[in-house]
Write a protein that holds these residues in place. Structure first.
Motif, PDB file in Angstrom:
ATOM      1  N   ALA A  40       0.834  -1.206   0.000  1.00 55.69           N
ATOM      2  CA  ALA A  40       0.000   0.000   0.000  1.00 55.69           C
ATOM      3  C   ALA A  40       0.871   1.259   0.000  1.00 55.69           C
ATOM      4  CB  ALA A  40      -0.945   0.000   1.200  1.00 55.69           C
ATOM      5  N   PHE A  41       1.949   1.238   0.777  1.00 58.76           N
ATOM      6  CA  PHE A  41       2.851   2.385   0.836  1.00 58.76           C
ATOM      7  C   PHE A  41       3.522   2.615  -0.511  1.00 58.76           C
ATOM      8  CE2 PHE A  41       7.011   4.312   2.202  1.00 58.76           C
ATOM      9  CZ  PHE A  41       6.494   5.550   2.497  1.00 58.76           C
ATOM     10  N   ASP A  42       3.958   1.542  -1.184  1.00 57.02           N
ATOM     11  CA  ASP A  42       4.553   1.679  -2.518  1.00 57.02           C
ATOM     12  C   ASP A  42       3.554   2.307  -3.495  1.00 57.02           C
ATOM     13  OD1 ASP A  42       6.915   0.576  -1.627  1.00 57.02           O
ATOM     14  OD2 ASP A  42       6.703  -1.304  -2.747  1.00 57.02           O
ATOM     15  N   ARG A  43       2.305   1.803  -3.487  1.00 51.45           N
ATOM     16  CA  ARG A  43       1.279   2.368  -4.369  1.00 51.45           C
ATOM     17  C   ARG A  43       1.058   3.844  -4.061  1.00 51.45           C
ATOM     18  NH1 ARG A  43      -1.073  -2.441  -3.436  1.00 51.45           N
ATOM     19  NH2 ARG A  43      -2.397  -1.647  -1.774  1.00 51.45           N
ATOM     20  N   TRP A  44       0.993   4.159  -2.773  1.00 51.32           N
ATOM     21  CA  TRP A  44       0.770   5.536  -2.356  1.00 51.32           C
ATOM     22  C   TRP A  44       1.878   6.450  -2.873  1.00 51.32           C
ATOM     23  CZ3 TRP A  44      -1.561   9.704  -1.187  1.00 51.32           C
ATOM     24  CH2 TRP A  44      -0.867  10.769  -0.593  1.00 51.32           C
ATOM     25  N   MET A  45       3.132   6.062  -2.693  1.00 48.03           N
ATOM     26  CA  MET A  45       4.244   6.919  -3.116  1.00 48.03           C
ATOM     27  C   MET A  45       4.195   7.192  -4.620  1.00 48.03           C
ATOM     28  SD  MET A  45       7.595   5.753  -0.969  1.00 48.03           S
ATOM     29  CE  MET A  45       7.476   4.019  -1.382  1.00 48.03           C
ATOM     30  N   VAL A  46       3.938   6.156  -5.401  1.00 48.20           N
ATOM     31  CA  VAL A  46       3.884   6.294  -6.853  1.00 48.20           C
ATOM     32  C   VAL A  46       2.741   7.223  -7.259  1.00 48.20           C
ATOM     33  CG1 VAL A  46       3.381   5.015  -8.982  1.00 48.20           C
ATOM     34  CG2 VAL A  46       5.025   4.097  -7.326  1.00 48.20           C
ATOM     35  N   ARG A  47       1.586   7.038  -6.661  1.00 51.43           N
ATOM     36  CA  ARG A  47       0.418   7.849  -7.038  1.00 51.43           C
ATOM     37  C   ARG A  47       0.518   9.271  -6.495  1.00 51.43           C
ATOM     38  NH1 ARG A  47      -3.432   2.693  -6.473  1.00 51.43           N
ATOM     39  NH2 ARG A  47      -2.869   1.806  -8.486  1.00 51.43           N
ATOM     40  N   CYS A  48       1.119   9.429  -5.338  1.00 47.50           N
ATOM     41  CA  CYS A  48       1.316  10.775  -4.801  1.00 47.50           C
ATOM     42  C   CYS A  48       2.306  11.534  -5.675  1.00 47.50           C
ATOM     43  CB  CYS A  48       1.804  10.703  -3.350  1.00 47.50           C
ATOM     44  SG  CYS A  48       1.932  12.315  -2.545  1.00 47.50           S
ATOM     45  N   MET A  49       3.349  10.855  -6.136  1.00 43.48           N
ATOM     46  CA  MET A  49       4.331  11.494  -7.011  1.00 43.48           C
ATOM     47  C   MET A  49       3.674  11.898  -8.335  1.00 43.48           C
ATOM     48  SD  MET A  49       7.342  12.655  -7.152  1.00 43.48           S
ATOM     49  CE  MET A  49       8.749  11.912  -6.388  1.00 43.48           C
ATOM     50  N   THR A  50       2.793  11.049  -8.830  1.00 42.54           N
ATOM     51  CA  THR A  50       2.054  11.392 -10.054  1.00 42.54           C
ATOM     52  C   THR A  50       1.201  12.635  -9.820  1.00 42.54           C
ATOM     53  OG1 THR A  50       2.041   9.100 -10.814  1.00 42.54           O
ATOM     54  CG2 THR A  50       0.341  10.551 -11.712  1.00 42.54           C
ATOM     55  N   GLU A 124      11.351  21.228  -5.577  1.00 42.84           N
ATOM     56  CA  GLU A 124       9.993  21.709  -5.834  1.00 42.84           C
ATOM     57  C   GLU A 124       9.002  20.534  -5.870  1.00 42.84           C
ATOM     58  OE1 GLU A 124       7.622  23.543  -9.630  1.00 42.84           O
ATOM     59  OE2 GLU A 124       9.642  24.309  -9.248  1.00 42.84           O
ATOM     60  N   ILE A 125       9.394  19.447  -6.514  1.00 43.24           N
ATOM     61  CA  ILE A 125       8.521  18.267  -6.577  1.00 43.24           C
ATOM     62  C   ILE A 125       8.328  17.689  -5.177  1.00 43.24           C
ATOM     63  CG2 ILE A 125       8.454  15.844  -7.354  1.00 43.24           C
ATOM     64  CD1 ILE A 125       7.459  17.858  -9.437  1.00 43.24           C
ATOM     65  N   CYS A 126       9.380  17.680  -4.371  1.00 40.66           N
ATOM     66  CA  CYS A 126       9.249  17.181  -2.990  1.00 40.66           C
ATOM     67  C   CYS A 126       8.241  18.015  -2.203  1.00 40.66           C
ATOM     68  CB  CYS A 126      10.610  17.178  -2.292  1.00 40.66           C
ATOM     69  SG  CYS A 126      11.720  15.869  -2.841  1.00 40.66           S
ATOM     70  N   LEU A 127       8.248  19.329  -2.419  1.00 41.46           N
ATOM     71  CA  LEU A 127       7.285  20.197  -1.732  1.00 41.46           C
ATOM     72  C   LEU A 127       5.865  19.964  -2.245  1.00 41.46           C
ATOM     73  CD1 LEU A 127       9.332  23.515  -1.471  1.00 41.46           C
ATOM     74  CD2 LEU A 127       8.894  21.800   0.323  1.00 41.46           C
ATOM     75  N   LYS A 128       5.717  19.724  -3.543  1.00 45.46           N
ATOM     76  CA  LYS A 128       4.393  19.417  -4.088  1.00 45.46           C
ATOM     77  C   LYS A 128       3.905  18.076  -3.536  1.00 45.46           C
ATOM     78  CE  LYS A 128       4.750  21.962  -8.441  1.00 45.46           C
ATOM     79  NZ  LYS A 128       4.854  21.830  -9.910  1.00 45.46           N
ATOM     80  N   TYR A 129       4.809  17.104  -3.442  1.00 45.63           N
ATOM     81  CA  TYR A 129       4.483  15.792  -2.868  1.00 45.63           C
ATOM     82  C   TYR A 129       3.994  15.982  -1.428  1.00 45.63           C
ATOM     83  CZ  TYR A 129       5.281  10.865  -1.493  1.00 45.63           C
ATOM     84  OH  TYR A 129       5.144   9.580  -1.029  1.00 45.63           O
ATOM     85  N   ARG A 130       4.730  16.814  -0.681  1.00 46.62           N
ATOM     86  CA  ARG A 130       4.337  17.077   0.708  1.00 46.62           C
ATOM     87  C   ARG A 130       2.941  17.682   0.786  1.00 46.62           C
ATOM     88  NH1 ARG A 130       7.650  21.297   4.189  1.00 46.62           N
ATOM     89  NH2 ARG A 130       6.388  22.718   2.954  1.00 46.62           N
ATOM     90  N   ALA A 131       2.623  18.598  -0.122  1.00 51.59           N
ATOM     91  CA  ALA A 131       1.304  19.235  -0.117  1.00 51.59           C
ATOM     92  C   ALA A 131       0.202  18.206  -0.409  1.00 51.59           C
ATOM     93  CB  ALA A 131       1.257  20.365  -1.140  1.00 51.59           C
ATOM     94  N   VAL A 132       0.437  17.321  -1.370  1.00 51.23           N
ATOM     95  CA  VAL A 132      -0.535  16.270  -1.675  1.00 51.23           C
ATOM     96  C   VAL A 132      -0.664  15.340  -0.470  1.00 51.23           C
ATOM     97  CG1 VAL A 132      -1.024  14.275  -3.159  1.00 51.23           C
ATOM     98  CG2 VAL A 132      -0.147  16.393  -4.169  1.00 51.23           C
ATOM     99  N   ARG A 133       0.456  14.989   0.123  1.00 47.08           N
ATOM    100  CA  ARG A 133       0.467  14.099   1.303  1.00 47.08           C
ATOM    101  C   ARG A 133      -0.328  14.708   2.456  1.00 47.08           C
ATOM    102  NH1 ARG A 133       3.916  13.635   5.783  1.00 47.08           N
ATOM    103  NH2 ARG A 133       4.183  11.507   6.540  1.00 47.08           N
ATOM    104  N   ALA A 135      -2.726  16.922   2.276  1.00 43.57           N
ATOM    105  CA  ALA A 135      -4.151  17.022   1.942  1.00 43.57           C
ATOM    106  C   ALA A 135      -4.853  15.664   1.923  1.00 43.57           C
ATOM    107  CB  ALA A 135      -4.312  17.704   0.585  1.00 43.57           C
ATOM    108  N   LEU A 136      -4.181  14.637   1.412  1.00 37.81           N
ATOM    109  CA  LEU A 136      -4.854  13.351   1.201  1.00 37.81           C
ATOM    110  C   LEU A 136      -4.575  12.297   2.266  1.00 37.81           C
ATOM    111  CD1 LEU A 136      -4.381  12.942  -2.651  1.00 37.81           C
ATOM    112  CD2 LEU A 136      -6.304  13.962  -1.408  1.00 37.81           C
ATOM    113  N   LEU A 137      -3.448  12.375   2.907  1.00 34.16           N
ATOM    114  CA  LEU A 137      -3.076  11.317   3.848  1.00 34.16           C
ATOM    115  C   LEU A 137      -3.023  11.804   5.294  1.00 34.16           C
ATOM    116  CD1 LEU A 137      -2.181   8.338   4.146  1.00 34.16           C
ATOM    117  CD2 LEU A 137       0.165   9.146   3.892  1.00 34.16           C
ATOM    118  N   VAL A 138      -2.304  12.869   5.531  1.00 29.44           N
ATOM    119  CA  VAL A 138      -2.087  13.325   6.907  1.00 29.44           C
ATOM    120  C   VAL A 138      -3.407  13.672   7.588  1.00 29.44           C
ATOM    121  CG1 VAL A 138      -1.021  15.115   8.346  1.00 29.44           C
ATOM    122  CG2 VAL A 138       0.282  14.057   6.479  1.00 29.44           C
TER     123      VAL A 138
END
Length: 175
Positions: A40-50, A124-133, A135-138
């Protein structure tokens, strides 16, 4: 076996009953949880990065990028492998090459050592990833009401167990 209300008890949820028949059945239950959580974590990382704007990354690519971006200091290949617990350096080398092609990391030399650092685009992508994380996970995990100290204790237990699995892997390799 029936519980106190006459209902049939299912027992521990495991992926391999033959492993749960050993001396520590609860370990099989934990391992099944780790399997599910890992996938689940692998799927999450890939989809969050997308969602953050970088489709097509593998889970190892995401892990390497975040590790390289950590504290915004260049990292050595050996340190990345050690921190991530990756034994096969070729996996990390391949991830670095893929990330370099995307202009998310860059390699430099310091004497004989190769150092890997995040580019501005990578940060910049890491910060966008953090923002998605966030909003959707945290927010959803926060809603579970988990005790931060207990959650930290679980994380420490998992890190300790990883050491036992590593030691057992070394022992198995010598058989």
């Amino acid at each position: 076996m029936a519980d106190g209300r006459g209902r049939q008890e299912i027992g521990p949820i495991v992926s391999s009953a033959h492993l749960a028949d050993g001396a520590l059945p609860v370990l099989s239950e934990l391992e099944f949880g780790l399997i599910l959580a890992s996938n689940a974590f692998d799927r999450w990382m890939v989809r969050c990065m997308t969602a953050a704007g970088e489709p097509g990354c593998a889970a190892i690519d995401v892990l390497v990028l975040h590790s390289v971006a950590h504290r915004q200091r260049p990292k050595r290949l050996g340190d990345l492998c050690s921190v991530l617990g990756v034994e096969d350096t070729h996996l990390v080398i391949y991830a670095i090459k893929k990330l370099e092609k995307r202009d998310l990391v860059k390699s430099t030399r310091a004497g004989k050592e190769k150092l890997i650092a995040a580019t501005d685009k990578g940060l910049e992508i890491c910060l966008k990833y953090r923002a998605v994380r966030e909003a959707l996970l945290v927010d959803s995990v926060r809603g579970l009401g988990l005790d931060p100290a207990a959650t930290s204790a679980v994380a420490a237990t998992l890190r300790a167990l990883s050491g036992h699995y590593d030691q057992a892997a070394r022992a198995a390799a010598s058989l």
